[in-house]
Design a protein around this motif. Structure first.
Motif, PDB file in Angstrom:
ATOM      1  N   UNK A 354     -19.201   1.462  13.510  1.00 21.41           N
ATOM      2  CA  UNK A 354     -17.501   1.903  13.412  1.00 21.41           C
ATOM      3  C   UNK A 354     -17.173   2.505  11.851  1.00 21.41           C
ATOM      4  N   UNK A 355     -16.020   3.489  11.983  1.00 22.11           N
ATOM      5  CA  UNK A 355     -15.238   4.622  11.261  1.00 22.11           C
ATOM      6  C   UNK A 355     -14.091   5.021  11.615  1.00 22.11           C
ATOM      7  N   UNK A 356     -14.020   6.521  11.241  1.00 23.69           N
ATOM      8  CA  UNK A 356     -12.910   7.234  11.368  1.00 23.69           C
ATOM      9  C   UNK A 356     -13.578   8.583  12.870  1.00 23.69           C
ATOM     10  N   UNK A 357     -13.093   8.651  14.281  1.00 23.08           N
ATOM     11  CA  UNK A 357     -13.278   9.534  15.177  1.00 23.08           C
ATOM     12  C   UNK A 357     -11.786  10.092  14.772  1.00 23.08           C
ATOM     13  N   UNK A 358     -12.521  12.132  14.780  1.00 24.37           N
ATOM     14  CA  UNK A 358     -11.754  13.053  14.782  1.00 24.37           C
ATOM     15  C   UNK A 358     -12.647  13.911  15.458  1.00 24.37           C
ATOM     16  N   UNK A 359     -13.409  13.297  16.022  1.00 28.04           N
ATOM     17  CA  UNK A 359     -13.420  14.446  17.100  1.00 28.04           C
ATOM     18  C   UNK A 359     -13.353  14.717  18.789  1.00 28.04           C
ATOM     19  N   UNK A 360     -12.891  13.012  19.264  1.00 27.82           N
ATOM     20  CA  UNK A 360     -12.663  12.646  20.281  1.00 27.82           C
ATOM     21  C   UNK A 360     -14.140  12.154  21.018  1.00 27.82           C
ATOM     22  N   UNK A 361     -15.078  11.524  19.759  1.00 27.81           N
ATOM     23  CA  UNK A 361     -16.016  11.102  21.041  1.00 27.81           C
ATOM     24  C   UNK A 361     -15.881   9.903  21.369  1.00 27.81           C
ATOM     25  N   UNK A 362     -16.703   9.828  23.366  1.00 25.49           N
ATOM     26  CA  UNK A 362     -16.917   9.102  23.870  1.00 25.49           C
ATOM     27  C   UNK A 362     -17.947   8.157  23.069  1.00 25.49           C
ATOM     28  N   UNK A 363     -17.085   6.248  23.174  1.00 26.60           N
ATOM     29  CA  UNK A 363     -18.035   5.595  23.013  1.00 26.60           C
ATOM     30  C   UNK A 363     -18.579   4.503  24.452  1.00 26.60           C
ATOM     31  N   UNK A 398     -21.170 -10.866  21.778  1.00 29.90           N
ATOM     32  CA  UNK A 398     -21.761 -11.031  21.005  1.00 29.90           C
ATOM     33  C   UNK A 398     -20.353 -10.250  19.815  1.00 29.90           C
ATOM     34  N   UNK A 399     -19.253 -10.415  19.729  1.00 34.90           N
ATOM     35  CA  UNK A 399     -19.055  -9.552  18.662  1.00 34.90           C
ATOM     36  C   UNK A 399     -18.066  -9.753  16.973  1.00 34.90           C
ATOM     37  N   UNK A 400     -18.032  -9.028  16.269  1.00 38.46           N
ATOM     38  CA  UNK A 400     -16.781  -9.484  15.046  1.00 38.46           C
ATOM     39  C   UNK A 400     -16.691  -8.883  14.497  1.00 38.46           C
ATOM     40  N   UNK A 401     -15.230  -8.509  14.531  1.00 36.60           N
ATOM     41  CA  UNK A 401     -14.487  -7.785  13.858  1.00 36.60           C
ATOM     42  C   UNK A 401     -14.329  -7.405  12.689  1.00 36.60           C
ATOM     43  N   UNK A 402     -14.409  -6.834  11.641  1.00 35.82           N
ATOM     44  CA  UNK A 402     -13.895  -7.371  10.404  1.00 35.82           C
ATOM     45  C   UNK A 402     -13.519  -6.126   9.971  1.00 35.82           C
ATOM     46  N   UNK A 403     -13.290  -5.911   8.176  1.00 39.82           N
ATOM     47  CA  UNK A 403     -11.824  -4.776   8.342  1.00 39.82           C
ATOM     48  C   UNK A 403     -12.732  -4.157   6.899  1.00 39.82           C
ATOM     49  N   UNK A 404     -13.877  -4.619   6.073  1.00 41.76           N
ATOM     50  CA  UNK A 404     -14.460  -3.465   5.368  1.00 41.76           C
ATOM     51  C   UNK A 404     -15.939  -3.558   5.561  1.00 41.76           C
ATOM     52  N   UNK A 405     -16.463  -2.693   4.486  1.00 34.21           N
ATOM     53  CA  UNK A 405     -18.294  -2.754   4.702  1.00 34.21           C
ATOM     54  C   UNK A 405     -18.368  -3.735   4.515  1.00 34.21           C
ATOM     55  N   UNK A 406     -17.378  -4.346   2.966  1.00 34.61           N
ATOM     56  CA  UNK A 406     -18.621  -5.315   2.642  1.00 34.61           C
ATOM     57  C   UNK A 406     -18.512  -7.245   3.484  1.00 34.61           C
ATOM     58  N   UNK A 407     -17.033  -7.314   4.436  1.00 30.75           N
ATOM     59  CA  UNK A 407     -17.447  -8.066   4.894  1.00 30.75           C
ATOM     60  C   UNK A 407     -17.946  -7.831   6.009  1.00 30.75           C
ATOM     61  N   UNK A 408     -18.917  -6.591   7.027  1.00 27.81           N
ATOM     62  CA  UNK A 408     -19.590  -6.401   7.844  1.00 27.81           C
ATOM     63  C   UNK A 408     -20.832  -6.679   7.091  1.00 27.81           C
ATOM     64  N   UNK A 409     -20.950  -6.305   6.517  1.00 27.41           N
ATOM     65  CA  UNK A 409     -22.169  -6.732   5.802  1.00 27.41           C
ATOM     66  C   UNK A 409     -22.685  -8.088   5.345  1.00 27.41           C
ATOM     67  N   UNK A 410     -21.545  -9.155   5.310  1.00 25.81           N
ATOM     68  CA  UNK A 410     -21.591 -10.625   4.807  1.00 25.81           C
ATOM     69  C   UNK A 410     -21.473 -11.029   5.913  1.00 25.81           C
ATOM     70  N   UNK A 411     -21.212 -10.520   7.243  1.00 29.84           N
ATOM     71  CA  UNK A 411     -21.132 -10.900   8.593  1.00 29.84           C
ATOM     72  C   UNK A 411     -22.687 -11.090   8.922  1.00 29.84           C
ATOM     73  N   UNK A 412     -22.615  -9.652   8.835  1.00 23.10           N
ATOM     74  CA  UNK A 412     -24.387  -9.511   9.604  1.00 23.10           C
ATOM     75  C   UNK A 412     -25.265 -10.594   8.653  1.00 23.10           C
ATOM     76  N   UNK A 413     -25.254 -11.036   7.585  1.00 27.46           N
ATOM     77  CA  UNK A 413     -26.388 -11.576   6.636  1.00 27.46           C
ATOM     78  C   UNK A 413     -25.725 -13.027   7.305  1.00 27.46           C
ATOM     79  N   UNK A 414     -25.266 -12.948   7.788  1.00 28.37           N
ATOM     80  CA  UNK A 414     -24.683 -14.505   8.285  1.00 28.37           C
ATOM     81  C   UNK A 414     -25.517 -14.982   9.606  1.00 28.37           C
TER      82      UNK A 414
END
Length: 463
Positions: A354-363, A398-414
């Motif tokens: 995840x990040x910023x989309x400025x190219x109209x990328x197709x996910x 199996x999806x987790x939404x986070x609001x920061x990179x630190x939170x994302x890493x913490x969830x990944x470790x868990x």
């Protein structure tokens, strides 16, 4: 065009515009540079250009093209500027900085383009040329303007340049001795239609003759078509098995990387000897260039098997509790993330994306592969909700939404289990949270090492 008598207008005083202006002025060619920013905003560039005979038009719209014979457009300059339309109407050529560099470069050029993998392939080819005893310059879209060094090279050197679609767009006589096409995927759709994007990439071979060569990814339909339509020699690489009858190039068969060239077949190395996950297509492209340039097979093998990878490109960061953590922050589109997933075909993956989309990328293509490939999806950034919606539509739960990179890493470790790969591959740019992909990747590495203990990583600096 006789450049020494041309009145030249350079659009944009960024890195490539500054380099183009310096080249023209140092040779005594009449040059004007224009930028909508005022003097205070471009002060550092003005300091570096001090003492050169340059006319400036700053803090305002570009001047009329009527007083110029040539316009050099920097990559970041919008395509719809009135001065560019005016130039087209009056038949005034518009060049990219790459075209200008090629006009003064005395040595053979190997040019690399594609949607993904350009920089890695460029670095590998540079390393190969140096291993073969050649002086090799790396320039272009990789971060070093071509014009800053092209005129300093000697006849027996080699220029290895990465070129983007926007740089190729304003190339006309450009004819690299060897063109490399890594892949062509739907990218930059905010700027181009699909047809325009493919047409821009095709320009890399538009001036080829039978003395030129096109090295192309056989597994990519667009690359294959471009190579087969080019009048130059077509040399292919494929990770999917032997090449079709009559083709020459590099291929993978039964775990061995082999090559057919000039009627001879050789085994170069084993896939297991490669150090970096996901590097095989880039290494194969490098090998094909080596065959084209007559580099001994041993030297090609040595470069391939000793390549340690690049920072922020599927870079191993740490191993903790049986989990491997990888930083792929340079993945700025969904196709790059797909490539990163392919680097771990036999490992369960916890994907942070995840990040910023400025190219109209197709996910959608990415989302379609997640189920069965990714054990747990963790999202962040602006593209997070769209990725989650697409992933759920394809059965991912199996999806987790986070609001920061630190939170994302913490969830990944868990959620990570022994044997898993935690892969940070954003598939978007960084500018919703970080100034650039390097800062983002460095932040990821720092936080992982803090959470998991110091890991070991062998790196090459990006660029």
């Amino acid at each position: 065009m006789l450049l020494s008598h041309a009145r030249i207008l350079v659009l944009g005083l960024g890195a490539s515009g500054e380099a183009a202006t310096a080249l023209c002025a140092s040779r005594g060619w009449p040059v004007t540079v224009t930028d909508i920013r005022d003097r205070d905003d471009v002060a550092s560039a003005l300091t570096r250009l001090a003492g050169l005979p340059i006319f400036y038009c700053l803090g305002q719209a570009p001047p009329s093209c009527a007083d110029f014979d040539l316009i050099v457009r920097s990559p970041g300059v919008p395509r719809d500027l009135p001065v560019l339309h005016e130039a087209h109407m009056h038949g005034i050529p518009v060049w990219s900085e790459i075209e200008l560099g090629a006009a003064v470069c005395p040595c053979p050029i190997t040019a690399i383009t594609g949607t993904n993998g350009k920089s890695t392939t460029t670095v590998l080819i540079r390393d190969l040329m140096r291993a073969a005893g050649r002086t090799a310059l790396v320039a272009g879209n990789i971060g070093h303007p071509f014009t800053s060094s092209a005129s300093l090279m000697q006849d027996d050197d080699v220029a290895v340049i990465e070129v983007s679609a926007s740089q190729l767009e304003n190339c006309h006589a450009f004819a690299p001795r060897t063109a490399v096409l890594t892949n062509v995927r739907r990218e930059h759709m905010d700027v181009y239609t699909w047809e325009q994007y493919v047409a821009a990439k095709t320009r890399i071979v538009r001036n080829h003759t039978p003395d030129h060569a096109t090295i192309a990814n056989l597994d990519d339909p667009v690359c294959r078509q471009i190579a087969e339509s080019s009048p130059g020699r077509a040399i292919f690489f494929s990770t999917r098995g032997p090449l079709p009858a009559g083709r020459e190039g590099v291929f993978l068969e039964r775990g061995q990387v082999a090559a057919i060239y000039d009627g001879d077949q050789v085994t170069v190395c084993s896939r297991r000897e490669l150090q970096v996950p996901g590097s095989l297509p880039n290494i194969m492209a490098m090998m094909a260039v080596g065959l084209r340039e007559g580099v001994p097979v041993k030297a090609i093998r040595d470069v391939a098997t000793s390549y340690p990878g690049r920072e922020h490109v599927i870079e191993h960061v740490a191993t903790a509790a049986g989990v491997d953590y990888y930083n792929d922050s340079k993945a700025t589109n969904p196709w790059s993330t797909l490539h990163a997933l392919d680097a771990f075909p036999d490992r369960p993956i916890v994907l942070i994306t995840g990040g910023k989309d400025d190219k109209e990328a197709d996910v959608t293509p990415l989302a379609a592969t997640l189920t069965g490939r990714v054990r747990h999806l963790i999202t962040l950034g602006q593209t997070g909700p769209r990725t989650i919606a697409a992933a759920r539509a394809h059965g991912m739960t199996a999806i987790t939404e986070t609001t920061s990179l630190a939170e994302a890493i913490s969830q990944a470790v868990k959620v990570a289990e022994p044997g898993d790969v935690v892969l940070f591959s954003p598939g978007a740019n960084s500018k919703d949270m970080f100034p650039d992909h390097r800062t983002r990747g460095s932040n990821f590495k720092q936080q992982v090492r803090l959470l998991c203990g110091a890991g070991r990583s062998t790196l090459l600096p990006a660029g």
